[in-house]
Design a protein around this motif. Structure first.
Motif, PDB file in Angstrom:
ATOM      1  N   PHE A 108      34.105  11.410  12.912  1.00  0.00           N
ATOM      2  CA  PHE A 108      34.516  10.037  12.620  1.00  0.00           C
ATOM      3  C   PHE A 108      34.941   9.897  11.167  1.00  0.00           C
ATOM      4  N   GLN A 109      34.176  10.513  10.287  1.00  0.00           N
ATOM      5  CA  GLN A 109      34.546  10.465   8.870  1.00  0.00           C
ATOM      6  C   GLN A 109      35.900  11.131   8.635  1.00  0.00           C
ATOM      7  N   ALA A 110      36.097  12.290   9.263  1.00  0.00           N
ATOM      8  CA  ALA A 110      37.325  13.047   9.038  1.00  0.00           C
ATOM      9  C   ALA A 110      38.544  12.427   9.708  1.00  0.00           C
ATOM     10  N   SER A 111      38.339  11.753  10.832  1.00  0.00           N
ATOM     11  CA  SER A 111      39.483  11.196  11.569  1.00  0.00           C
ATOM     12  C   SER A 111      39.654   9.703  11.362  1.00  0.00           C
ATOM     13  N   GLN A 113      37.592   7.553   8.713  1.00  0.00           N
ATOM     14  CA  GLN A 113      37.455   7.045   7.353  1.00  0.00           C
ATOM     15  C   GLN A 113      38.490   7.653   6.393  1.00  0.00           C
ATOM     16  N   GLY A 114      38.473   8.965   6.242  1.00  0.00           N
ATOM     17  CA  GLY A 114      39.309   9.623   5.244  1.00  0.00           C
ATOM     18  C   GLY A 114      40.797   9.310   5.367  1.00  0.00           C
ATOM     19  N   PRO A 115      41.409   9.524   6.543  1.00  0.00           N
ATOM     20  CA  PRO A 115      42.849   9.270   6.656  1.00  0.00           C
ATOM     21  C   PRO A 115      43.237   7.805   6.447  1.00  0.00           C
ATOM     22  N   TYR A 116      42.467   6.886   7.013  1.00  0.00           N
ATOM     23  CA  TYR A 116      42.820   5.472   6.859  1.00  0.00           C
ATOM     24  C   TYR A 116      42.642   5.015   5.413  1.00  0.00           C
ATOM     25  N   PHE A 117      41.555   5.423   4.790  1.00  0.00           N
ATOM     26  CA  PHE A 117      41.347   5.041   3.395  1.00  0.00           C
ATOM     27  C   PHE A 117      42.413   5.685   2.513  1.00  0.00           C
ATOM     28  N   GLY A 118      42.745   6.933   2.817  1.00  0.00           N
ATOM     29  CA  GLY A 118      43.771   7.614   2.038  1.00  0.00           C
ATOM     30  C   GLY A 118      45.123   6.934   2.160  1.00  0.00           C
ATOM     31  N   GLN A 119      45.470   6.492   3.362  1.00  0.00           N
ATOM     32  CA  GLN A 119      46.727   5.775   3.546  1.00  0.00           C
ATOM     33  C   GLN A 119      46.710   4.428   2.822  1.00  0.00           C
ATOM     34  N   ALA A 120      45.559   3.787   2.808  1.00  0.00           N
ATOM     35  CA  ALA A 120      45.460   2.523   2.066  1.00  0.00           C
ATOM     36  C   ALA A 120      45.751   2.755   0.583  1.00  0.00           C
ATOM     37  N   PHE A 121      45.153   3.795   0.022  1.00  0.00           N
ATOM     38  CA  PHE A 121      45.420   4.118  -1.388  1.00  0.00           C
ATOM     39  C   PHE A 121      46.899   4.415  -1.600  1.00  0.00           C
ATOM     40  N   TRP A 122      47.479   5.184  -0.680  1.00  0.00           N
ATOM     41  CA  TRP A 122      48.882   5.559  -0.842  1.00  0.00           C
ATOM     42  C   TRP A 122      49.786   4.326  -0.892  1.00  0.00           C
ATOM     43  N   PHE A 123      49.621   3.452   0.079  1.00  0.00           N
ATOM     44  CA  PHE A 123      50.518   2.294   0.146  1.00  0.00           C
ATOM     45  C   PHE A 123      50.199   1.238  -0.910  1.00  0.00           C
ATOM     46  N   MET A 124      48.967   1.221  -1.390  1.00  0.00           N
ATOM     47  CA  MET A 124      48.617   0.268  -2.440  1.00  0.00           C
ATOM     48  C   MET A 124      49.089   0.713  -3.820  1.00  0.00           C
TER      49      MET A 124
END
Length: 225
Positions: A108-111, A113-124
């Motif tokens: 769950f963390q790898a699929s 948390q990490g990807p969604y949070f990472g995408q949030a950082f990218w687009f922000m």
């Protein structure tokens, strides 16, 4: 190959996944050298790092006392470290069903948390164009992840994700959660994470106050100066 420390950790000053591995190394009292790759120079996709990790992402761990065994993907590294070096089972479990639940949370963390949070950082912060709909989507996904964790932790008598003890399942979430609280959800939730997700926040603070975690927060802060 002769090394003074058991492990070499290829990582990044700001990358949450590398610090996640460092936390467990510290908790287990294992010696390691961190090599901080410069993403601006694309060092993660160049030799010598890419010779060890064809994916060109961090973290990558080399275990010099196990024939220079190389492993990448942060949660795979966590599993390796507890399987081989957590002889007292401080951060893992022995019950067969609970082992699978630990793996569930690592997936769950790898699929989730990490990807969604990472995408949030990218687009922000990094995407060349402003895409408000993408920012909102990933902020909402971060909120959803927090909600899942909060709901489970609220029902946990121990306050941990698996059984009655701290495990690598808990440790795997620390660094991305910290980053999200201070940036992704700070704006989206108006600083209301503590009130909206109280069980999650209590768990997060309990993890943040561990000696190893605080030590590495100080190391990271000093490297960013």
């Amino acid at each position: 190959m002769s090394h003074g420390k058991q492990f070499t950790l290829y990582t990044h000053v700001g990358g949450p996944n590398g610090w996640k591995v460092a936390i467990l190394l510290e908790e287990l009292g294992l010696t390691y050298e961190s090599i901080y790759l410069d993403f601006q120079k694309n060092e993660q996709k160049q030799s010598p790092h890419v010779d060890y990790n064809p994916n060109g992402r961090i973290p990558t761990l080399i275990d010099h006392k196990n024939g220079d065994f190389v492993l990448w993907e942060s949660n795979a590294i966590l599993l390796y470290l507890v399987d081989k070096y957590d002889t007292e089972k401080r951060f893992t479990v022995t019950d067969e069903n609970q082992k699978h639940i630990v793996n569930q949370w690592l997936f769950f963390q790898a699929s989730g948390q990490g990807p969604y949070f990472g995408q949030a950082f990218w687009f922000m912060f990094y995407h060349p164009e402003k895409v408000p709909s993408a920012v909102e989507r990933y902020q909402k996904e971060a909120q959803r992840v927090f909600s899942v964790l909060d709901g489970v932790l609220a029902k946990s008598p121990s306050g941990w994700l698996v059984g009655d003890k701290l495990t690598i399942a808990d440790l795997s979430f620390i660094t991305w959660n910290r980053a999200a609280i201070s940036t992704i959800l700070k704006e989206f939730e108006g600083g209301e994470v503590e009130k909206k997700f109280p069980a999650f926040y209590a768990w997060h603070e309990k993890l943040n106050n561990r000696t190893a975690v605080k030590k590495l927060q100080d190391v990271q802060a000093s490297l960013k100066k």
